[in-house]
Design a protein around this motif. Structure first.
Motif, PDB file in Angstrom:
ATOM      1  N   MET A 196      35.405  50.445  45.747  1.00  0.00           N
ATOM      2  CA  MET A 196      35.333  49.524  47.396  1.00  0.00           C
ATOM      3  C   MET A 196      37.020  48.514  47.365  1.00  0.00           C
ATOM      4  O   MET A 196      36.780  47.826  48.429  1.00  0.00           O
ATOM      5  N   GLY A 197      36.819  48.159  46.557  1.00  0.00           N
ATOM      6  CA  GLY A 197      37.722  46.923  46.189  1.00  0.00           C
ATOM      7  C   GLY A 197      37.833  45.680  46.043  1.00  0.00           C
ATOM      8  O   GLY A 197      38.251  44.820  46.285  1.00  0.00           O
ATOM      9  N   LEU A 198      36.179  45.749  45.657  1.00  0.00           N
ATOM     10  CA  LEU A 198      35.188  44.594  45.096  1.00  0.00           C
ATOM     11  C   LEU A 198      35.854  43.588  44.323  1.00  0.00           C
ATOM     12  O   LEU A 198      36.391  42.597  44.651  1.00  0.00           O
ATOM     13  N   GLY A 199      36.482  44.328  43.167  1.00  0.00           N
ATOM     14  CA  GLY A 199      36.875  44.250  42.004  1.00  0.00           C
ATOM     15  C   GLY A 199      38.608  43.546  42.027  1.00  0.00           C
ATOM     16  O   GLY A 199      38.611  41.939  41.591  1.00  0.00           O
ATOM     17  N   LYS A 200      39.331  43.761  43.166  1.00  0.00           N
ATOM     18  CA  LYS A 200      40.706  42.828  43.021  1.00  0.00           C
ATOM     19  C   LYS A 200      39.874  41.833  44.021  1.00  0.00           C
ATOM     20  O   LYS A 200      40.931  40.859  43.873  1.00  0.00           O
ATOM     21  N   LYS A 201      39.352  42.173  45.162  1.00  0.00           N
ATOM     22  CA  LYS A 201      38.912  40.545  44.973  1.00  0.00           C
ATOM     23  C   LYS A 201      38.003  39.460  44.874  1.00  0.00           C
ATOM     24  O   LYS A 201      38.296  38.561  45.177  1.00  0.00           O
ATOM     25  N   LEU A 202      37.198  40.111  44.172  1.00  0.00           N
ATOM     26  CA  LEU A 202      36.829  38.910  43.249  1.00  0.00           C
ATOM     27  C   LEU A 202      37.828  38.699  42.246  1.00  0.00           C
ATOM     28  O   LEU A 202      38.520  37.174  41.707  1.00  0.00           O
ATOM     29  N   ILE A 203      39.050  39.150  41.757  1.00  0.00           N
ATOM     30  CA  ILE A 203      40.300  38.715  40.896  1.00  0.00           C
ATOM     31  C   ILE A 203      40.970  37.876  41.342  1.00  0.00           C
ATOM     32  O   ILE A 203      41.369  36.700  41.024  1.00  0.00           O
ATOM     33  N   LYS A 204      41.470  38.222  42.977  1.00  0.00           N
ATOM     34  CA  LYS A 204      41.986  37.455  43.378  1.00  0.00           C
ATOM     35  C   LYS A 204      41.572  35.720  43.678  1.00  0.00           C
ATOM     36  O   LYS A 204      42.115  35.466  43.432  1.00  0.00           O
ATOM     37  N   GLU A 205      39.753  36.253  44.126  1.00  0.00           N
ATOM     38  CA  GLU A 205      39.730  34.686  44.166  1.00  0.00           C
ATOM     39  C   GLU A 205      39.718  33.824  42.586  1.00  0.00           C
ATOM     40  O   GLU A 205      39.872  33.254  42.667  1.00  0.00           O
ATOM     41  N   LEU A 206      38.928  34.898  41.432  1.00  0.00           N
ATOM     42  CA  LEU A 206      39.137  33.590  40.332  1.00  0.00           C
ATOM     43  C   LEU A 206      40.289  32.846  39.753  1.00  0.00           C
ATOM     44  O   LEU A 206      40.620  32.075  39.383  1.00  0.00           O
ATOM     45  N   PHE A 207      41.329  34.593  40.264  1.00  0.00           N
ATOM     46  CA  PHE A 207      43.337  34.026  39.466  1.00  0.00           C
ATOM     47  C   PHE A 207      43.798  33.120  40.327  1.00  0.00           C
ATOM     48  O   PHE A 207      44.580  32.360  39.986  1.00  0.00           O
ATOM     49  N   PHE A 208      43.056  32.804  42.008  1.00  0.00           N
ATOM     50  CA  PHE A 208      43.451  31.571  42.406  1.00  0.00           C
ATOM     51  C   PHE A 208      43.040  29.900  42.551  1.00  0.00           C
ATOM     52  O   PHE A 208      43.600  29.089  41.547  1.00  0.00           O
TER      53      PHE A 208
END
Length: 110
Positions: A33-45
């Motif tokens: 559902m795209g949640l993994g992408k959002k989580l990685i985005k926040e962590l990488f920032f």
């Protein structure tokens, strides 16, 4: 709560300006559902704010999440043999050498 991500710098990580993605978990019903992408985005920032340029992640060979990491540009660095619960397993160590391209790609995600 349907998922989480964690990371930082492992004690055994001696690589300068680097960090580790240590866990990501999303309940099966909420995967794709795209949640993994959002989580990685926040962590990488957050990693970028900490000055981390290189990121490592370890995953068992049979874990399909490795394809998720590969899709985001992680490259296989090495394979280690480990023993867990009496079984011999392959631990894959992935690396993002430079997270700048990943951050650029992530900034385009909504």
């Amino acid at each position: 709560m349907v998922g989480f991500i964690s990371g930082g710098k492992r004690e055994n990580n001696k690589v300068e300006d680097s960090g580790d993605l240590t866990a990501i978990y999303i309940l099966e019903n909420f995967q794709t559902m795209g949640l993994g992408k959002k989580l990685i985005k926040e962590l990488f920032f957050n990693f970028d704010e900490l000055g981390f340029k290189t990121i490592f992640v370890e995953v068992l060979e049979d874990n399909k999440s490795r394809y998720f990491y590969e899709a985001f540009g992680a490259e296989l660095l090495k394979t280690e043999k480990i023993k867990m619960a009496g079984a011999d397993l392959n631990l894959l160590v992935y690396e993002w050498k430079d997270i700048s391209p990943v951050l650029l790609r992530m900034s385009l995600l909504t």
